[in-house]
Design a protein around this motif. Structure first.
Motif, short mmCIF file in Angstrom:
data_model
loop_
_atom_site.label_atom_id
_atom_site.label_comp_id
_atom_site.label_asym_id
_atom_site.label_seq_id
_atom_site.Cartn_x
_atom_site.Cartn_y
_atom_site.Cartn_z
N ASP A 185 10.41 -42.41 -21.44
CA ASP A 185 9.98 -41.17 -22.09
C ASP A 185 9.58 -40.13 -21.05
N PHE A 188 12.83 -38.57 -19.88
CA PHE A 188 13.41 -37.68 -20.89
C PHE A 188 12.56 -36.41 -21.06
N THR A 189 11.23 -36.56 -20.89
CA THR A 189 10.36 -35.39 -20.99
C THR A 189 10.66 -34.40 -19.86
N LYS A 191 13.45 -34.26 -18.20
CA LYS A 191 14.80 -33.73 -18.46
C LYS A 191 14.74 -32.63 -19.51
N SER A 192 13.92 -32.85 -20.53
CA SER A 192 13.79 -31.87 -21.59
C SER A 192 13.21 -30.56 -21.07
N GLU A 193 12.26 -30.66 -20.13
CA GLU A 193 11.68 -29.44 -19.56
C GLU A 193 12.72 -28.65 -18.79
N MET A 195 15.98 -28.61 -19.34
CA MET A 195 16.90 -28.00 -20.30
C MET A 195 16.24 -26.86 -21.07
N SER A 196 14.93 -26.97 -21.27
CA SER A 196 14.20 -25.91 -21.96
C SER A 196 14.28 -24.61 -21.15
#
Length: 539
Positions: A185, A188-189, A191-193, A195-196
Protein backbone atom coordinates in the motif's frame (compact mmCIF):
# COMPACT_ATOMS: atom_id res chain seq x y z
CA UNK A 1 -24.98 67.53 -70.18
CA UNK A 2 -21.37 68.49 -69.54
CA UNK A 3 -22.09 69.21 -65.84
CA UNK A 4 -23.79 65.86 -65.45
CA UNK A 5 -20.89 64.19 -67.24
CA UNK A 6 -18.34 65.85 -64.93
CA UNK A 7 -20.38 64.91 -61.85
CA UNK A 8 -20.57 61.27 -62.93
CA UNK A 9 -16.85 61.21 -63.64
CA UNK A 10 -16.11 62.45 -60.11
CA UNK A 11 -18.46 59.84 -58.63
CA UNK A 12 -16.82 57.12 -60.71
CA UNK A 13 -13.35 58.20 -59.54
CA UNK A 14 -14.52 58.10 -55.91
CA UNK A 15 -16.05 54.63 -56.33
CA UNK A 16 -12.88 53.39 -58.01
CA UNK A 17 -10.86 54.69 -55.06
CA UNK A 18 -13.21 52.92 -52.63
CA UNK A 19 -12.91 49.71 -54.66
CA UNK A 20 -9.10 49.93 -54.55
CA UNK A 21 -9.12 50.53 -50.78
CA UNK A 22 -11.49 47.61 -50.24
CA UNK A 23 -9.36 45.41 -52.46
CA UNK A 24 -6.33 46.36 -50.37
CA UNK A 25 -8.18 45.60 -47.14
CA UNK A 26 -9.35 42.27 -48.55
CA UNK A 27 -5.82 41.35 -49.59
CA UNK A 28 -4.51 42.37 -46.16
CA UNK A 29 -7.21 40.38 -44.37
CA UNK A 30 -6.47 37.34 -46.53
CA UNK A 31 -2.82 37.67 -45.54
CA UNK A 32 -3.74 37.82 -41.83
CA UNK A 33 -6.18 34.95 -42.34
CA UNK A 34 -3.38 32.86 -43.83
CA UNK A 35 -1.11 33.90 -40.96
CA UNK A 36 -3.79 32.89 -38.42
CA UNK A 37 -4.12 29.51 -40.13
CA UNK A 38 -0.40 29.02 -39.70
CA UNK A 39 -0.75 30.03 -36.04
CA UNK A 40 -3.57 27.50 -35.59
CA UNK A 41 -1.41 24.83 -37.19
CA UNK A 42 1.52 25.80 -34.98
CA UNK A 43 -0.62 25.77 -31.82
CA UNK A 44 -2.10 22.41 -32.77
CA UNK A 45 1.36 20.96 -33.27
CA UNK A 46 2.51 22.46 -29.97
CA UNK A 47 -0.49 20.98 -28.17
CA UNK A 48 0.21 17.57 -29.66
CA UNK A 49 3.87 17.80 -28.69
CA UNK A 50 2.86 18.83 -25.17
CA UNK A 51 0.65 15.76 -24.90
CA UNK A 52 3.50 13.57 -26.12
CA UNK A 53 5.89 14.94 -23.49
CA UNK A 54 3.25 14.75 -20.76
CA UNK A 55 2.61 11.13 -21.69
CA UNK A 56 6.35 10.46 -21.41
CA UNK A 57 6.25 11.72 -17.81
CA UNK A 58 3.61 9.11 -17.02
CA UNK A 59 5.29 6.41 -19.11
CA UNK A 60 8.65 6.90 -17.40
CA UNK A 61 7.01 6.25 -13.98
CA UNK A 62 5.21 3.14 -15.27
CA UNK A 63 8.37 1.88 -17.00
CA UNK A 64 10.42 2.33 -13.79
CA UNK A 65 7.81 0.30 -11.82
CA UNK A 66 7.82 -2.37 -14.53
CA UNK A 67 11.60 -2.73 -14.53
CA UNK A 68 11.79 -2.68 -10.70
CA UNK A 69 9.25 -5.49 -10.37
CA UNK A 70 10.84 -7.49 -13.20
CA UNK A 71 14.26 -7.28 -11.57
CA UNK A 72 12.92 -8.12 -8.10
CA UNK A 73 11.08 -11.19 -9.36
CA UNK A 74 13.68 -12.52 -11.85
CA UNK A 75 16.94 -11.16 -10.47
CA UNK A 76 17.98 -10.50 -14.11
CA UNK A 77 20.46 -7.63 -14.05
CA UNK A 78 19.37 -6.31 -17.45
CA UNK A 79 16.13 -5.07 -15.89
CA UNK A 80 18.17 -3.19 -13.31
CA UNK A 81 20.21 -1.71 -16.16
CA UNK A 82 16.97 -0.73 -17.94
CA UNK A 83 15.76 0.86 -14.69
CA UNK A 84 18.91 2.97 -14.40
CA UNK A 85 18.83 3.85 -18.13
CA UNK A 86 15.24 5.09 -17.85
CA UNK A 87 16.26 7.38 -14.98
CA UNK A 88 19.36 8.55 -16.89
CA UNK A 89 17.36 9.29 -20.06
CA UNK A 90 14.68 11.16 -18.07
CA UNK A 91 17.35 13.27 -16.31
CA UNK A 92 19.30 13.94 -19.54
CA UNK A 93 22.33 11.91 -18.44
CA UNK A 94 22.02 9.41 -21.30
CA UNK A 95 21.06 9.88 -24.98
CA UNK A 96 17.29 9.93 -25.57
CA UNK A 97 16.36 7.43 -28.33
CA UNK A 98 14.57 8.83 -31.37
CA UNK A 99 10.79 8.37 -31.30
CA UNK A 100 11.10 7.58 -27.59
CA UNK A 101 7.39 8.28 -27.08
CA UNK A 102 6.56 5.17 -29.07
CA UNK A 103 6.91 1.55 -27.90
CA UNK A 104 10.54 1.16 -26.88
CA UNK A 105 11.32 -0.81 -23.65
CA UNK A 106 8.83 -3.59 -24.40
CA UNK A 107 10.94 -4.36 -27.48
CA UNK A 108 14.07 -4.75 -25.32
CA UNK A 109 12.67 -6.95 -22.56
CA UNK A 110 12.83 -10.33 -24.40
CA UNK A 111 16.13 -12.19 -24.31
CA UNK A 112 16.78 -11.40 -27.98
CA UNK A 113 15.23 -7.93 -27.82
CA UNK A 114 16.79 -5.05 -29.80
CA UNK A 115 16.35 -1.30 -29.62
CA UNK A 116 13.77 -0.27 -32.30
CA UNK A 117 15.22 3.24 -32.70
CA UNK A 118 18.76 4.69 -32.68
CA UNK A 119 19.98 6.97 -29.92
CA UNK A 120 19.51 10.72 -30.24
CA UNK A 121 20.76 13.67 -28.23
CA UNK A 122 20.90 13.97 -24.45
CA UNK A 123 17.78 15.88 -23.40
CA UNK A 124 16.31 16.03 -19.89
CA UNK A 125 12.55 15.67 -19.82
CA UNK A 126 12.22 18.85 -17.75
CA UNK A 127 14.24 20.80 -20.34
CA UNK A 128 12.04 19.49 -23.14
CA UNK A 129 8.95 20.54 -21.22
CA UNK A 130 10.46 23.99 -20.66
CA UNK A 131 11.19 24.34 -24.40
CA UNK A 132 7.51 24.05 -25.30
CA UNK A 133 6.65 26.95 -23.00
CA UNK A 134 4.82 25.32 -20.09
CA UNK A 135 3.84 27.66 -17.28
CA UNK A 136 5.44 27.92 -13.85
CA UNK A 137 2.43 26.24 -12.24
CA UNK A 138 2.63 23.35 -14.69
CA UNK A 139 6.35 22.95 -14.05
CA UNK A 140 5.65 22.86 -10.30
CA UNK A 141 3.39 19.83 -10.83
CA UNK A 142 6.19 18.14 -12.79
CA UNK A 143 8.67 18.84 -10.00
CA UNK A 144 6.24 17.48 -7.39
CA UNK A 145 5.73 14.38 -9.51
CA UNK A 146 9.51 14.02 -9.82
CA UNK A 147 9.91 14.38 -6.02
CA UNK A 148 7.25 11.71 -5.43
CA UNK A 149 9.01 9.53 -8.02
CA UNK A 150 12.29 9.93 -6.12
CA UNK A 151 10.55 8.84 -2.94
CA UNK A 152 9.18 5.83 -4.78
CA UNK A 153 12.67 4.89 -5.97
CA UNK A 154 13.77 4.58 -2.34
CA UNK A 155 11.32 1.69 -1.92
CA UNK A 156 12.51 0.22 -5.22
CA UNK A 157 16.21 0.52 -4.35
CA UNK A 158 15.52 -1.16 -0.96
CA UNK A 159 13.95 -4.07 -2.84
CA UNK A 160 16.95 -4.13 -5.20
CA UNK A 161 19.29 -4.37 -2.19
CA UNK A 162 17.43 -7.39 -0.84
CA UNK A 163 17.75 -9.15 -4.22
CA UNK A 164 21.45 -8.37 -4.49
CA UNK A 165 22.08 -9.88 -1.03
CA UNK A 166 20.75 -13.26 -2.23
CA UNK A 167 23.50 -15.47 -3.58
CA UNK A 168 21.14 -17.39 -5.80
CA UNK A 169 17.60 -17.13 -7.04
CA UNK A 170 15.38 -18.51 -4.23
CA UNK A 171 12.20 -17.43 -2.48
CA UNK A 172 13.60 -16.51 0.90
CA UNK A 173 11.67 -14.43 3.36
CA UNK A 174 13.75 -11.37 2.46
CA UNK A 175 13.11 -11.85 -1.28
CA UNK A 176 9.39 -12.34 -0.75
CA UNK A 177 9.32 -9.20 1.42
CA UNK A 178 11.18 -7.28 -1.33
CA UNK A 179 8.65 -8.41 -3.96
CA UNK A 180 5.71 -7.61 -1.71
CA UNK A 181 7.14 -4.13 -0.99
CA UNK A 182 6.65 -3.28 -4.67
CA UNK A 183 2.97 -4.23 -4.34
CA UNK A 184 2.45 -2.73 -0.91
CA UNK A 185 0.00 0.00 0.00
CA UNK A 186 2.94 2.33 0.66
CA UNK A 187 4.19 1.72 -2.91
CA UNK A 188 0.76 2.25 -4.45
CA UNK A 189 0.25 5.40 -2.34
CA UNK A 190 3.56 6.85 -3.61
CA UNK A 191 2.61 5.80 -7.15
CA UNK A 192 -0.79 7.42 -6.75
CA UNK A 193 0.81 10.69 -5.64
CA UNK A 194 2.99 10.72 -8.76
CA UNK A 195 0.00 10.15 -11.02
CA UNK A 196 -2.02 12.76 -9.15
CA UNK A 197 0.57 15.43 -9.96
CA UNK A 198 0.77 14.19 -13.56
CA UNK A 199 -3.03 14.40 -13.83
CA UNK A 200 -2.94 17.94 -12.50
CA UNK A 201 -0.25 18.79 -15.04
CA UNK A 202 -2.29 17.26 -17.88
CA UNK A 203 -5.40 19.15 -16.81
CA UNK A 204 -3.56 22.46 -16.63
CA UNK A 205 -1.81 21.79 -19.96
CA UNK A 206 -5.03 20.80 -21.69
CA UNK A 207 -6.89 23.85 -20.38
CA UNK A 208 -4.13 26.29 -21.34
CA UNK A 209 -3.56 24.92 -24.87
CA UNK A 210 -7.29 24.63 -25.50
CA UNK A 211 -7.80 28.26 -24.47
CA UNK A 212 -4.94 29.37 -26.70
CA UNK A 213 -6.23 27.34 -29.62
CA UNK A 214 -9.75 28.66 -29.13
CA UNK A 215 -8.44 32.22 -29.04
CA UNK A 216 -6.47 31.77 -32.28
CA UNK A 217 -9.44 30.03 -33.91
CA UNK A 218 -11.76 32.86 -32.89
CA UNK A 219 -9.30 35.40 -34.27
CA UNK A 220 -9.15 33.46 -37.56
CA UNK A 221 -12.96 33.42 -37.72
CA UNK A 222 -13.19 37.18 -37.19
CA UNK A 223 -10.54 37.85 -39.86
CA UNK A 224 -12.34 35.53 -42.26
CA UNK A 225 -15.63 37.30 -41.58
CA UNK A 226 -14.01 40.68 -42.18
CA UNK A 227 -12.47 39.45 -45.44
CA UNK A 228 -15.84 38.10 -46.58
CA UNK A 229 -17.55 41.40 -45.77
CA UNK A 230 -14.90 43.30 -47.71
CA UNK A 231 -15.39 40.99 -50.68
CA UNK A 232 -19.18 41.46 -50.63
CA UNK A 233 -18.72 45.22 -50.33
CA UNK A 234 -16.37 45.18 -53.33
CA UNK A 235 -19.02 43.36 -55.36
CA UNK A 236 -21.59 45.98 -54.41
CA UNK A 237 -19.21 48.82 -55.29
CA UNK A 238 -18.36 47.16 -58.61
CA UNK A 239 -22.07 46.88 -59.35
CA UNK A 240 -22.54 50.61 -58.84
CA UNK A 241 -19.39 51.32 -60.85
CA UNK A 242 -20.83 49.26 -63.71
CA UNK A 243 -24.10 51.19 -63.63
CA UNK A 244 -22.26 54.51 -63.47
CA UNK A 245 -20.06 53.57 -66.40
CA UNK A 246 -23.09 52.71 -68.48
CA UNK A 247 -24.54 56.12 -67.67
CA UNK A 248 -21.23 57.78 -68.56
CA UNK A 249 -21.04 55.88 -71.83
CA UNK A 250 -24.54 57.02 -72.73
CA UNK A 251 -23.72 60.67 -72.00
CA UNK A 252 -20.37 60.43 -73.75
CA UNK A 253 -21.87 58.78 -76.82
CA UNK A 254 -24.59 61.43 -76.98
CA UNK A 255 -21.95 64.15 -76.90
CA UNK A 256 -19.90 62.41 -79.56
CA UNK A 257 -22.95 61.88 -81.76
CA UNK A 258 -23.64 65.61 -81.73
CA UNK A 259 -20.05 66.36 -82.68
CA UNK A 260 -20.02 63.69 -85.37
CA UNK A 261 -23.28 65.06 -86.80
CA UNK A 262 -21.68 68.49 -87.06
CA UNK A 263 -18.59 67.09 -88.81
CA UNK A 264 -20.76 64.98 -91.11
CA UNK A 265 -22.75 68.03 -92.18
CA UNK A 266 -19.53 69.84 -93.05
CA UNK A 267 -18.21 66.88 -95.01
CA UNK A 268 -21.54 66.50 -96.82
CA UNK A 269 -21.24 70.06 -98.05
CA UNK A 270 -17.72 69.34 -99.32
CA UNK A 271 -18.98 66.19 -101.02
CA UNK A 272 -21.64 68.23 -102.87
CA UNK A 273 -18.95 70.57 -104.12
CA UNK A 274 -16.90 67.58 -105.23
CA UNK A 275 -19.85 66.04 -107.05
CA UNK A 276 -20.49 69.31 -108.87
CA UNK A 277 -16.84 69.48 -109.94
CA UNK A 278 -16.91 65.83 -111.05
CA UNK A 279 -20.10 66.45 -113.07
CA UNK A 280 -18.49 69.41 -114.79
CA UNK A 281 -15.35 67.39 -115.47
CA UNK A 282 -17.40 64.50 -116.88
CA UNK A 283 -19.18 66.89 -119.26
CA UNK A 284 -15.86 68.36 -120.34
CA UNK A 285 -14.34 64.91 -120.90
CA UNK A 286 -17.36 63.90 -122.92
CA UNK A 287 -16.88 67.00 -125.13
CA UNK A 288 -13.19 66.23 -125.64
CA UNK A 289 -13.87 62.58 -126.42
CA UNK A 290 -16.44 63.58 -129.04
CA UNK A 291 -13.89 65.96 -130.60
CA UNK A 292 -11.22 63.30 -130.81
CA UNK A 293 -12.80 59.90 -131.37
CA UNK A 294 -9.66 58.42 -132.89
CA UNK A 295 -6.06 59.18 -131.91
CA UNK A 296 -6.93 61.75 -129.26
CA UNK A 297 -9.04 59.14 -127.45
CA UNK A 298 -6.00 56.76 -127.39
CA UNK A 299 -3.95 59.46 -125.68
CA UNK A 300 -6.65 59.93 -122.97
CA UNK A 301 -8.29 63.01 -124.50
CA UNK A 302 -5.09 65.04 -124.68
CA UNK A 303 -3.12 66.29 -121.75
CA UNK A 304 -5.94 68.00 -119.86
CA UNK A 305 -7.69 64.74 -119.11
CA UNK A 306 -4.45 63.37 -117.68
CA UNK A 307 -4.00 66.36 -115.44
CA UNK A 308 -7.62 66.20 -114.29
CA UNK A 309 -7.57 62.46 -113.58
CA UNK A 310 -5.00 62.83 -110.82
CA UNK A 311 -6.95 65.18 -108.49
CA UNK A 312 -10.21 63.44 -109.39
CA UNK A 313 -8.72 60.07 -108.52
CA UNK A 314 -7.41 61.51 -105.27
CA UNK A 315 -10.82 63.03 -104.43
CA UNK A 316 -12.64 59.78 -105.24
CA UNK A 317 -10.19 57.81 -103.12
CA UNK A 318 -10.55 60.32 -100.26
CA UNK A 319 -14.33 60.21 -100.42
CA UNK A 320 -14.32 56.41 -100.54
CA UNK A 321 -12.03 56.27 -97.55
CA UNK A 322 -14.18 58.85 -95.75
CA UNK A 323 -17.28 56.74 -96.39
CA UNK A 324 -15.51 53.73 -94.89
CA UNK A 325 -14.55 55.79 -91.84
CA UNK A 326 -18.14 57.06 -91.49
CA UNK A 327 -19.47 53.49 -91.64
CA UNK A 328 -16.90 52.31 -89.11
CA UNK A 329 -17.68 55.20 -86.75
CA UNK A 330 -21.42 54.61 -87.21
CA UNK A 331 -20.96 50.98 -86.22
CA UNK A 332 -18.89 52.00 -83.18
CA UNK A 333 -21.58 54.45 -82.15
CA UNK A 334 -24.30 51.85 -82.66
CA UNK A 335 -22.39 49.35 -80.51
CA UNK A 336 -21.65 52.08 -77.94
CA UNK A 337 -17.98 51.15 -77.99
CA UNK A 338 -16.76 54.61 -78.87
CA UNK A 339 -13.76 55.97 -77.02
CA UNK A 340 -12.05 59.28 -76.91
CA UNK A 341 -9.08 57.86 -78.82
CA UNK A 342 -11.20 56.49 -81.66
CA UNK A 343 -13.12 59.78 -81.97
CA UNK A 344 -9.92 61.81 -82.00
CA UNK A 345 -8.55 59.53 -84.70
CA UNK A 346 -11.77 59.93 -86.71
CA UNK A 347 -11.77 63.73 -86.38
CA UNK A 348 -8.07 63.87 -87.31
CA UNK A 349 -8.66 61.71 -90.40
CA UNK A 350 -11.69 63.82 -91.39
CA UNK A 351 -9.62 67.00 -91.13
CA UNK A 352 -6.90 65.48 -93.28
CA UNK A 353 -9.43 64.41 -95.91
CA UNK A 354 -11.10 67.83 -95.81
CA UNK A 355 -7.75 69.51 -96.45
CA UNK A 356 -7.04 67.01 -99.23
CA UNK A 357 -10.45 67.66 -100.80
CA UNK A 358 -9.96 71.43 -100.53
CA UNK A 359 -6.56 71.36 -102.20
CA UNK A 360 -7.66 69.05 -105.02
CA UNK A 361 -10.97 70.88 -105.54
CA UNK A 362 -8.99 74.09 -105.90
CA UNK A 363 -6.77 72.33 -108.40
CA UNK A 364 -9.85 71.04 -110.27
CA UNK A 365 -11.29 74.54 -110.36
CA UNK A 366 -8.06 75.81 -111.85
CA UNK A 367 -8.06 73.04 -114.46
CA UNK A 368 -11.73 73.53 -115.33
CA UNK A 369 -11.09 77.24 -115.86
CA UNK A 370 -8.54 76.36 -118.54
CA UNK A 371 -10.65 73.66 -120.20
CA UNK A 372 -11.65 75.98 -123.10
CA UNK A 373 -8.02 76.41 -124.05
CA UNK A 374 -7.38 72.70 -123.50
CA UNK A 375 -10.22 71.73 -125.80
CA UNK A 376 -8.73 73.82 -128.56
CA UNK A 377 -5.21 72.53 -128.07
CA UNK A 378 -4.53 68.88 -128.84
CA UNK A 379 -1.20 69.08 -127.08
CA UNK A 380 -2.44 70.36 -123.73
CA UNK A 381 -0.32 67.73 -121.87
CA UNK A 382 2.62 69.84 -122.78
CA UNK A 383 6.03 68.37 -123.20
CA UNK A 384 8.23 69.94 -120.55
CA UNK A 385 11.13 69.27 -118.23
CA UNK A 386 9.93 67.42 -115.12
CA UNK A 387 11.79 67.61 -111.80
CA UNK A 388 11.35 63.99 -110.79
CA UNK A 389 11.97 64.46 -107.05
CA UNK A 390 9.18 67.04 -106.67
CA UNK A 391 6.85 65.34 -109.15
CA UNK A 392 7.09 61.83 -107.66
CA UNK A 393 6.94 63.12 -104.07
CA UNK A 394 3.65 64.86 -104.91
CA UNK A 395 2.28 61.58 -106.29
CA UNK A 396 3.30 59.73 -103.11
CA UNK A 397 1.56 62.34 -101.00
CA UNK A 398 -1.60 62.05 -103.08
CA UNK A 399 -1.76 58.32 -102.28
CA UNK A 400 -1.07 58.75 -98.59
CA UNK A 401 -4.63 57.89 -97.57
CA UNK A 402 -4.55 54.56 -99.48
CA UNK A 403 -1.16 53.49 -98.13
CA UNK A 404 -1.97 54.63 -94.61
CA UNK A 405 -5.19 52.61 -94.67
CA UNK A 406 -3.14 49.41 -95.12
CA UNK A 407 -0.19 50.54 -92.94
CA UNK A 408 2.17 50.55 -95.93
CA UNK A 409 5.23 52.78 -95.89
CA UNK A 410 5.84 54.46 -99.27
CA UNK A 411 9.36 55.87 -99.60
CA UNK A 412 10.57 58.10 -102.43
CA UNK A 413 14.33 58.23 -102.80
CA UNK A 414 14.89 60.40 -105.90
CA UNK A 415 18.20 62.23 -106.32
CA UNK A 416 17.74 65.98 -106.11
CA UNK A 417 18.01 67.67 -109.49
CA UNK A 418 17.25 64.55 -111.57
CA UNK A 419 15.11 65.65 -114.56
CA UNK A 420 13.47 64.20 -117.61
CA UNK A 421 11.68 65.89 -120.50
CA UNK A 422 8.34 64.17 -120.88
CA UNK A 423 4.60 64.54 -120.29
CA UNK A 424 3.94 65.19 -116.60
CA UNK A 425 0.24 64.27 -116.69
CA UNK A 426 0.89 60.95 -118.36
CA UNK A 427 3.79 60.16 -116.06
CA UNK A 428 1.59 61.03 -113.08
CA UNK A 429 -1.11 58.59 -114.24
CA UNK A 430 1.43 55.84 -114.87
CA UNK A 431 3.05 56.20 -111.43
CA UNK A 432 -0.34 56.49 -109.70
CA UNK A 433 -1.51 53.26 -111.36
CA UNK A 434 1.71 51.42 -110.48
CA UNK A 435 1.60 52.51 -106.81
CA UNK A 436 -2.13 51.85 -106.48
CA UNK A 437 -1.62 48.40 -108.01
CA UNK A 438 1.12 47.61 -105.48
CA UNK A 439 -0.98 48.88 -102.56
CA UNK A 440 -4.05 46.97 -103.68
CA UNK A 441 -2.48 43.64 -104.76
CA UNK A 442 0.91 43.17 -103.10
CA UNK A 443 -0.02 43.06 -99.43
CA UNK A 444 -2.87 40.61 -98.96
CA UNK A 445 -2.47 38.99 -95.55
CA UNK A 446 -0.11 39.87 -92.69
CA UNK A 447 3.29 41.38 -93.50
CA UNK A 448 6.03 42.68 -91.25
CA UNK A 449 6.81 46.29 -92.17
CA UNK A 450 5.09 46.46 -95.62
CA UNK A 451 7.07 48.87 -97.79
CA UNK A 452 7.11 50.37 -101.31
CA UNK A 453 10.30 52.07 -102.51
CA UNK A 454 10.53 54.47 -105.46
CA UNK A 455 13.99 55.27 -106.83
CA UNK A 456 15.40 56.75 -110.04
CA UNK A 457 18.73 57.22 -111.76
CA UNK A 458 20.14 58.36 -115.09
CA UNK A 459 20.96 55.74 -117.72
CA UNK A 460 22.61 57.50 -120.61
CA UNK A 461 20.12 59.94 -122.09
CA UNK A 462 17.19 58.19 -120.39
CA UNK A 463 15.95 57.88 -116.81
CA UNK A 464 15.27 54.57 -115.03
CA UNK A 465 12.47 54.71 -112.43
CA UNK A 466 12.14 51.70 -110.13
CA UNK A 467 9.04 50.81 -108.08
CA UNK A 468 9.82 48.00 -105.62
CA UNK A 469 7.62 46.34 -102.95
CA UNK A 470 8.29 43.61 -100.38
CA UNK A 471 4.84 42.06 -100.76
CA UNK A 472 3.57 38.65 -101.81
CA UNK A 473 4.93 38.78 -105.37
CA UNK A 474 3.24 37.62 -108.57
CA UNK A 475 2.58 33.92 -109.15
CA UNK A 476 4.77 32.52 -111.91
CA UNK A 477 1.84 31.12 -113.91
CA UNK A 478 0.24 34.56 -114.38
CA UNK A 479 3.30 36.76 -114.88
CA UNK A 480 2.85 36.74 -118.67
CA UNK A 481 -0.76 37.98 -118.32
CA UNK A 482 -0.53 41.01 -116.04
CA UNK A 483 -0.40 43.52 -118.94
CA UNK A 484 -3.39 41.93 -120.71
CA UNK A 485 -6.58 44.04 -120.79
CA UNK A 486 -9.27 43.07 -118.27
CA UNK A 487 -6.98 40.55 -116.53
CA UNK A 488 -7.34 40.71 -112.74
CA UNK A 489 -7.07 38.37 -109.76
CA UNK A 490 -9.68 40.35 -107.82
CA UNK A 491 -12.73 40.32 -110.05
CA UNK A 492 -14.99 39.81 -107.03
CA UNK A 493 -13.79 43.19 -105.71
CA UNK A 494 -14.97 44.92 -108.91
CA UNK A 495 -11.46 45.44 -110.26
CA UNK A 496 -11.58 46.21 -113.98
CA UNK A 497 -8.18 44.76 -114.88
CA UNK A 498 -7.23 47.82 -116.95
CA UNK A 499 -4.64 49.39 -114.61
CA UNK A 500 -1.43 47.76 -115.85
CA UNK A 501 -2.80 47.58 -119.41
CA UNK A 502 -3.21 51.38 -119.35
CA UNK A 503 0.29 51.74 -117.87
CA UNK A 504 1.80 49.64 -120.69
CA UNK A 505 -0.01 51.69 -123.38
CA UNK A 506 0.87 55.06 -121.86
CA UNK A 507 4.54 54.17 -121.34
CA UNK A 508 5.12 52.67 -124.76
CA UNK A 509 2.87 54.92 -126.90
CA UNK A 510 2.87 58.32 -125.17
CA UNK A 511 6.09 58.33 -123.21
CA UNK A 512 8.02 56.28 -125.83
CA UNK A 513 9.59 54.22 -123.05
CA UNK A 514 9.65 50.63 -121.83
CA UNK A 515 8.36 48.85 -118.74
CA UNK A 516 9.55 45.49 -117.37
CA UNK A 517 9.30 43.71 -114.04
CA UNK A 518 10.84 41.04 -111.81
CA UNK A 519 8.85 39.12 -109.22
CA UNK A 520 9.31 36.24 -106.79
CA UNK A 521 6.54 34.83 -104.62
CA UNK A 522 6.76 35.99 -100.99
CA UNK A 523 9.75 38.22 -101.86
CA UNK A 524 8.04 41.05 -103.72
CA UNK A 525 7.86 42.69 -107.15
CA UNK A 526 9.98 45.35 -108.87
CA UNK A 527 8.85 47.38 -111.93
CA UNK A 528 11.49 49.08 -114.13
CA UNK A 529 10.27 52.11 -116.07
CA UNK A 530 12.72 53.49 -118.67
CA UNK A 531 11.81 56.97 -119.96
CA UNK A 532 13.73 58.77 -122.71
CA UNK A 533 14.12 62.53 -122.84
CA UNK A 534 11.56 63.41 -125.49
CA UNK A 535 11.80 66.21 -128.04
CA UNK A 536 9.23 67.79 -130.34
CA UNK A 537 10.14 65.56 -133.28
CA UNK A 538 9.63 62.38 -131.28
CA UNK A 539 6.24 63.59 -130.08
Amino acid sequence: MQKELQSNIKSLSLLNLVAVILAGLTALSVYFMYDSLKTIESETKMRYRSYILAEQVRQSSDQLSLMARAYTVTGNSKFLDFFNQILAIRNGEAPRPENYHRVYWDMLMPQSGKAPFPDGEKKALKDMLSSIGITHEEMQQIKLAEKASNDLTKIEYAAFQAVENEAELSLTNERVAAILSLYSDEYFTAKSEIMSHINNFLFMLDYRTEQRLNSVTREHYLISLFSFCCFITILIVLFFISRLRKSLNYLYVSSLEAEVAEKTASLTEKNLQLEESMDLMAKTQKYLMEAEKTAALGRLVVGVAHEVNTPVGICITAVSYLEDENKRMGKVLADKRVSKGSLEKYVHTSEEISLLLHSNLDRLAELITSFKQIAADQHCDELRVIKLDDHLNDIVKSLKSESKHKNIEVVSAIPEGLQVQSFPGTLCQVMTNLLSNAIFHAFDGDFDEPRIEISAKSEGSAVLITVKDNGSGIAEDIQDKIFDPFFTTKRVQKNTGLGLYAVMNLVTQKLKGTITFESSEQLGTTFYLTLPNLNDEQV
